[in-house]
Scaffold this motif. Structure first.
Motif, PDB file in Angstrom:
ATOM      1  N   MET A   1      10.201  -9.526 -33.452  1.00  0.00           N
ATOM      2  CA  MET A   1      10.507  -8.613 -34.545  1.00  0.00           C
ATOM      3  C   MET A   1      10.406  -7.162 -34.074  1.00  0.00           C
ATOM      4  N   LEU A   2       9.337  -6.876 -33.364  1.00  0.00           N
ATOM      5  CA  LEU A   2       9.119  -5.520 -32.847  1.00  0.00           C
ATOM      6  C   LEU A   2      10.261  -5.116 -31.916  1.00  0.00           C
ATOM      7  N   GLY A   3      10.710  -6.061 -31.108  1.00  0.00           N
ATOM      8  CA  GLY A   3      11.805  -5.769 -30.194  1.00  0.00           C
ATOM      9  C   GLY A   3      13.146  -5.653 -30.891  1.00  0.00           C
ATOM     10  N   TYR A   4      13.350  -6.478 -31.908  1.00  0.00           N
ATOM     11  CA  TYR A   4      14.656  -6.488 -32.584  1.00  0.00           C
ATOM     12  C   TYR A   4      14.878  -5.258 -33.457  1.00  0.00           C
ATOM     13  N   LEU A   5      13.818  -4.794 -34.136  1.00  0.00           N
ATOM     14  CA  LEU A   5      14.028  -3.737 -35.128  1.00  0.00           C
ATOM     15  C   LEU A   5      14.769  -2.521 -34.579  1.00  0.00           C
ATOM     16  N   PRO A   6      14.282  -1.909 -33.462  1.00  0.00           N
ATOM     17  CA  PRO A   6      15.008  -0.733 -32.980  1.00  0.00           C
ATOM     18  C   PRO A   6      16.432  -1.053 -32.532  1.00  0.00           C
ATOM     19  N   ILE A   7      16.628  -2.256 -31.962  1.00  0.00           N
ATOM     20  CA  ILE A   7      17.974  -2.616 -31.501  1.00  0.00           C
ATOM     21  C   ILE A   7      18.893  -2.821 -32.696  1.00  0.00           C
ATOM     22  N   ALA A   8      18.357  -3.493 -33.736  1.00  0.00           N
ATOM     23  CA  ALA A   8      19.161  -3.739 -34.936  1.00  0.00           C
ATOM     24  C   ALA A   8      19.516  -2.425 -35.626  1.00  0.00           C
TER      25      ALA A   8
ATOM     26  N   GLU B   1      20.143   7.078 -37.924  1.00  0.00           N
ATOM     27  CA  GLU B   1      19.095   7.008 -36.906  1.00  0.00           C
ATOM     28  C   GLU B   1      17.747   7.473 -37.454  1.00  0.00           C
ATOM     29  N   VAL B   2      16.927   6.489 -37.843  1.00  0.00           N
ATOM     30  CA  VAL B   2      15.626   6.840 -38.427  1.00  0.00           C
ATOM     31  C   VAL B   2      14.553   6.949 -37.356  1.00  0.00           C
ATOM     32  N   ILE B   3      14.729   6.227 -36.262  1.00  0.00           N
ATOM     33  CA  ILE B   3      13.730   6.304 -35.194  1.00  0.00           C
ATOM     34  C   ILE B   3      14.177   7.386 -34.220  1.00  0.00           C
ATOM     35  N   PRO B   4      13.271   8.308 -33.861  1.00  0.00           N
ATOM     36  CA  PRO B   4      13.640   9.349 -32.899  1.00  0.00           C
ATOM     37  C   PRO B   4      14.178   8.725 -31.614  1.00  0.00           C
ATOM     38  N   GLU B   5      15.174   9.374 -30.990  1.00  0.00           N
ATOM     39  CA  GLU B   5      15.868   8.744 -29.881  1.00  0.00           C
ATOM     40  C   GLU B   5      14.933   8.324 -28.749  1.00  0.00           C
ATOM     41  N   GLN B   6      13.974   9.218 -28.429  1.00  0.00           N
ATOM     42  CA  GLN B   6      13.098   8.883 -27.298  1.00  0.00           C
ATOM     43  C   GLN B   6      12.289   7.622 -27.574  1.00  0.00           C
ATOM     44  N   LEU B   7      11.806   7.498 -28.815  1.00  0.00           N
ATOM     45  CA  LEU B   7      11.016   6.313 -29.157  1.00  0.00           C
ATOM     46  C   LEU B   7      11.894   5.068 -29.144  1.00  0.00           C
ATOM     47  N   SER B   8      13.091   5.199 -29.694  1.00  0.00           N
ATOM     48  CA  SER B   8      13.977   4.037 -29.739  1.00  0.00           C
ATOM     49  C   SER B   8      14.375   3.612 -28.328  1.00  0.00           C
ATOM     50  N   GLN B   9      14.579   4.601 -27.441  1.00  0.00           N
ATOM     51  CA  GLN B   9      14.877   4.262 -26.050  1.00  0.00           C
ATOM     52  C   GLN B   9      13.683   3.570 -25.388  1.00  0.00           C
ATOM     53  N   SER B  10      12.484   4.080 -25.654  1.00  0.00           N
ATOM     54  CA  SER B  10      11.287   3.460 -25.072  1.00  0.00           C
ATOM     55  C   SER B  10      11.112   2.039 -25.582  1.00  0.00           C
ATOM     56  N   MET B  11      11.458   1.832 -26.856  1.00  0.00           N
ATOM     57  CA  MET B  11      11.319   0.495 -27.416  1.00  0.00           C
ATOM     58  C   MET B  11      12.357  -0.464 -26.846  1.00  0.00           C
ATOM     59  N   GLY B  12      13.328   0.087 -26.138  1.00  0.00           N
ATOM     60  CA  GLY B  12      14.309  -0.759 -25.468  1.00  0.00           C
ATOM     61  C   GLY B  12      13.696  -1.673 -24.424  1.00  0.00           C
ATOM     62  N   ILE B  13      12.486  -1.362 -23.982  1.00  0.00           N
ATOM     63  CA  ILE B  13      11.858  -2.232 -22.986  1.00  0.00           C
ATOM     64  C   ILE B  13      11.107  -3.392 -23.659  1.00  0.00           C
ATOM     65  N   ALA B  14      10.982  -3.336 -24.977  1.00  0.00           N
ATOM     66  CA  ALA B  14      10.123  -4.309 -25.673  1.00  0.00           C
ATOM     67  C   ALA B  14      10.465  -5.763 -25.336  1.00  0.00           C
ATOM     68  N   LEU B  15      11.759  -6.117 -25.416  1.00  0.00           N
ATOM     69  CA  LEU B  15      12.111  -7.524 -25.212  1.00  0.00           C
ATOM     70  C   LEU B  15      11.933  -7.944 -23.757  1.00  0.00           C
ATOM     71  N   TYR B  16      12.217  -7.020 -22.835  1.00  0.00           N
ATOM     72  CA  TYR B  16      11.966  -7.333 -21.423  1.00  0.00           C
ATOM     73  C   TYR B  16      10.469  -7.570 -21.203  1.00  0.00           C
TER      74      TYR B  16
END
Lengths: 244, 97
Positions: free
Chosen positions: A29-36, A166-181
């Motif tokens: 869920m944590l990984g999907y939210l920013p991607i979704a 875009e509700v999540i700031p770009e830097q945070l959303s980019q950082s969350m891109g590593i979540a699923l990996y």
């Protein structure tokens, strides 16, 4: 969530399985939210209506191909081309589903079919590394809860992305891109600690993927990495080590 | 038109996912095929992690790599998956400041 604290002491096996499924589904869920959310924003920009982009998440439930689909719609690609590209990118789920369903042999088809439809890279990875639940009482609810947690996050995230932008700031959303990996790594490492050969299988699959991606699309490279990498397991894994 | 594309994408995704649910009951696999299918999750994890992790920050592949190494270290220490995930998010966040 958090509503069952009072019940927790006298939880039924069903409730317990649902809770465990949600717990292991939470990292997905944590990984999907920013991607979704990002998908929702992008699909809106690509010209899809809010209904269409949410419907795509409901009906397709496959991140990478939805991004690709939205991009291809934006550049005016033909329907046939988009559908074939989706098939290629998601064909790996056939292999994953075969592996997962082989564990669920004893479970009726009425359960197998909906569970197989909820199979993504992430729900497969988590389910496949929690095989003992398949043999426990009400184990099927564990997988159902896990998949629904991921599915709801994906659908709601898409809707919110299309609705709010875009509700999540770009830097945070980019950082969350590593979540699923990171989740994949967090699933793999404990297995490697138990059985080093498992790590070798993963490394072989990585190398095949790297080599294949020089010659073919990402979709096929992952399929070949998974299938051929898995084939090394025929020699590396001992029979009946962890299943059947 | 977009609806037709969505339905087509849905079928292209659902059919490969659902076929094993129908055929697995009818098949008895030999031992080596079972071992192969049991290895699929680990092979899939490998193929999904690398080289994809290098694209977390598209123009700076090393950031994804560092995030991955942090994840390996945290997982090796035996931390829960959720802490592994949070630790690597924080790492990437700090590297992109």
């Amino acid at each position: 969530m958090g509503t069952n604290i009072a019940e927790k002491r006298k939880t039924s096996p069903s409730m317990q399985m649902v809770q465990r499924g949600m717990a292991v589904g939470f990292p997905i869920m944590l990984g999907y939210l920013p991607i979704a959310l990002t998908y929702g924003v992008l699909a809106k920009q690509a010209g899809l209506t809010l209904t269409e982009l949410t419907l795509m998440s409901v009906m397709v439930f496959a991140g990478a191909s939805q991004f690709m689909g939205a991009n291809m719609i934006a550049v005016g690609a033909g329907a046939f081309e988009i559908i074939v590209a989706t098939f290629v990118l998601n064909f790996r789920h056939f292999v994953m589903s075969l592996s997962f369903m082989n564990h669920l042999r004893d479970i009726g088809r009425n359960w197998k079919v909906p569970l197989s439809l909820g199979l993504t890279d992430e729900t497969f990875a988590v389910s496949a590394l929690h095989t003992k639940e398949a043999k426990e009482e009400k184990g099927i609810l564990f997988y159902t809860a896990l998949i629904l947690t991921a599915y709801i996050a994906w659908v709601l995230g898409s809707l919110l992305g299309g609705l709010l932008g875009e509700v999540i700031p770009e830097q945070l959303s980019q950082s969350m891109g590593i979540a699923l990996y990171a989740m994949f790594i967090g699933l793999l490492v404990p297995s490697v600690k138990k059985e080093l050969r498992v790590g070798l299988i993963a490394i072989i699959a990585m190398l095949i993927n790297v080599i294949c991606s020089q010659f073919m699309s990402e979709g096929w490279a992952i399929v070949l990495g998974t299938v051929l990498g898995g084939l090394s397991g025929v020699f590396l894994l001992k029979g009946e080590k962890e299943t059947s | 038109m977009i609806i037709a594309i969505i339905i087509g994408m849905s079928l292209a995704t659902m059919i490969p996912r659902v076929i094993p649910a129908f055929i697995v009951d009818k098949l008895q696999f030999r031992d080596w095929i079972n071992r192969w299918l049991n290895a699929i999750p680990f092979a899939a994890l490998g193929a999904l992690i690398f080289p994809g992790i290098l694209t977390v920050v598209p123009d700076k592949p090393y950031i994804g790599l560092v995030g991955g190494i942090v994840a390996i270290a945290l997982a090796y220490l035996g931390l829960n998956v959720i802490l592994v995930v949070i630790g690597s998010i924080v790492t990437v966040f700090l590297f992109t400041m």
